[in-house]
Write a protein that holds these residues in place. Structure first.
Motif, PDB file in Angstrom:
ATOM      1  N   UNK A 156     -38.802  97.064  48.969  1.00 49.70           N
ATOM      2  CA  UNK A 156     -37.633  96.330  49.762  1.00 49.70           C
ATOM      3  C   UNK A 156     -36.968  96.963  51.016  1.00 49.70           C
ATOM      4  N   UNK A 157     -37.085  98.402  51.191  1.00 51.95           N
ATOM      5  CA  UNK A 157     -36.981  98.501  52.735  1.00 51.95           C
ATOM      6  C   UNK A 157     -37.726  97.591  53.701  1.00 51.95           C
ATOM      7  N   UNK A 158     -38.990  97.717  53.531  1.00 49.51           N
ATOM      8  CA  UNK A 158     -39.683  96.889  54.049  1.00 49.51           C
ATOM      9  C   UNK A 158     -39.808  95.762  54.362  1.00 49.51           C
ATOM     10  N   UNK A 159     -39.607  94.436  52.776  1.00 50.28           N
ATOM     11  CA  UNK A 159     -39.504  93.266  52.756  1.00 50.28           C
ATOM     12  C   UNK A 159     -38.433  92.833  54.084  1.00 50.28           C
ATOM     13  N   UNK A 160     -37.191  94.070  54.153  1.00 43.85           N
ATOM     14  CA  UNK A 160     -36.293  94.083  55.424  1.00 43.85           C
ATOM     15  C   UNK A 160     -36.427  93.497  56.488  1.00 43.85           C
ATOM     16  N   UNK A 161     -38.152  94.420  56.676  1.00 41.11           N
ATOM     17  CA  UNK A 161     -38.215  94.483  58.131  1.00 41.11           C
ATOM     18  C   UNK A 161     -38.773  93.367  58.472  1.00 41.11           C
ATOM     19  N   UNK A 162     -39.138  91.742  57.465  1.00 41.10           N
ATOM     20  CA  UNK A 162     -40.737  91.534  56.940  1.00 41.10           C
ATOM     21  C   UNK A 162     -39.635  89.781  58.005  1.00 41.10           C
ATOM     22  N   UNK A 163     -40.429  88.985  58.911  1.00 44.13           N
ATOM     23  CA  UNK A 163     -39.502  87.881  58.770  1.00 44.13           C
ATOM     24  C   UNK A 163     -41.317  87.192  58.787  1.00 44.13           C
TER      25      UNK A 163
END
Length: 335
Positions: free
Chosen positions: A107-114
């Motif tokens: 979840x933390x990684x996907x929050x940094x993905x655009x």
């Protein structure tokens, strides 16, 4: 999902520890590895990227097959500058160190993905057919399937190969068993699962720039040299009439995260397997040129598998032009 296998090789290059010696040094290597990876995943992403780049450059500094292959493959693609090779080695280190973060802090990684290209996926979904995602060993290829499954809300089936080191098997199970993702083995069972998933109108993903085994590939140009290339993507697309999309996860500077890029392979695909392989290789070349430092140049892409036919001569004119001066090693600023 080749990540654990890459980590195995990375660890071997780093500490030169044999499989037997590793087991002798610890009573429970699996538990130790899981604890290590979970601890690494807690570190901030900028710290992981900096540490990975330092380690990548350190490993590259030692002469050996890894360094020779990285230099040769990069030069083959038009990047002969030693500075490029050193930076590519640094990005390989960043790739390794970010994997635990993606696996255990999803979840933390996907929050940094655009992404600025989700409309490409939406257009394919509107056609009411499945999607075949192709992801080269470029940038953070571990984030792409998770982004499709979670951010794009598309059930995703991916193919994996069992790790060579048995202690990595539980780690691989943890890495691939996430929400929206289903992993299948790289064998006929996995291929059948792929076909079923595509016919249901969902998505599958694989890495097309891996050298296939005997009977599973054809020779096709890749950066100006013939490479034994898998025919599975073409077979899947022809059998299920699905959309084919190339997806990559670009590593952003200063540990900010990743940017996912989607690009559609034009329909219809050629019928000839060799023409299909050449088309997909050309698509891979295009996205690699966009961020060449982040490609895994150390992979043995030009090997001749046992039982494969002899390497044919390159067709003329070559399918891949050398990069222009604007695509020189200084063009990618994501250090």
């Amino acid at each position: 999902m080749p990540g654990p296998c890459l980590w195995h090789e990375f660890i071997r290059l780093s500490v030169e520890t044999s499989h037997r010696g590793f087991h002798a040094a610890t009573h429970d290597p699996t538990r130790m590895l899981l604890a290590l990876f979970r601890a690494v995943a807690l570190l901030p992403l900028p710290v992981l990227h900096v540490a990975g780049r330092v380690l990548g450059r350190l490993i590259y500094a030692f002469p050996g097959r890894y360094r020779q292959r990285l230099q040769a493959n990069a030069a083959q693609a038009g990047y002969p500058d030693p500075a490029f090779a050193r930076r590519a080695a640094a990005e390989t280190g960043a790739m390794m160190m970010e994997m635990p973060k993606v696996w255990f802090r999803g979840e933390e990684s996907l929050a940094k993905t655009v992404s600025d290209d989700v409309h490409v996926v939406e257009a394919a979904l509107a056609e009411n057919r499945g999607i075949l995602f192709l992801t080269p060993h470029l940038g953070c290829f571990e984030i792409t399937a998770r982004y499709v499954a979670v951010a794009c809300h598309i059930p995703m089936t991916v193919m994996f190969r069992p790790p060579r080191m048995a202690a990595f098997a539980p780690l691989l199970d943890t890495a691939r068993n996430t929400s929206g993702l289903k992993a299948v083995p790289a064998n006929m069972q996995g291929v059948r699962e792929f076909v079923r998933a595509l016919r249901r109108g969902t998505a599958v993903g694989l890495l097309p720039d891996q050298a296939p085994g005997e009977g599973d590939g054809v020779w096709a140009p890749f950066f100006g040299r013939m490479a034994y290339t898998m025919t599975l993507p073409g077979k899947l697309a022809a059998q299920t009439q699905v959309a084919v999309i190339v997806v990559t996860g670009e590593r952003l500077p200063k540990g900010r995260g990743w940017r996912v890029h989607f690009s559609r392979v034009p329909d219809p695909l050629p019928q000839d397997p060799q023409a299909q392989a050449a088309l997909f290789n050309a698509a891979m070349e295009k996205v690699i040129r966009h961020m060449p430092h982040q490609y895994l140049w150390s992979y043995n892409r030009y090997k001749t598998p046992r039982g494969a036919p002899p390497v044919p001569p390159m067709p003329g004119p070559q399918a891949s032009d050398k990069p222009s001066s604007s695509a020189s090693p200084g063009a990618d600023s994501h250090e």
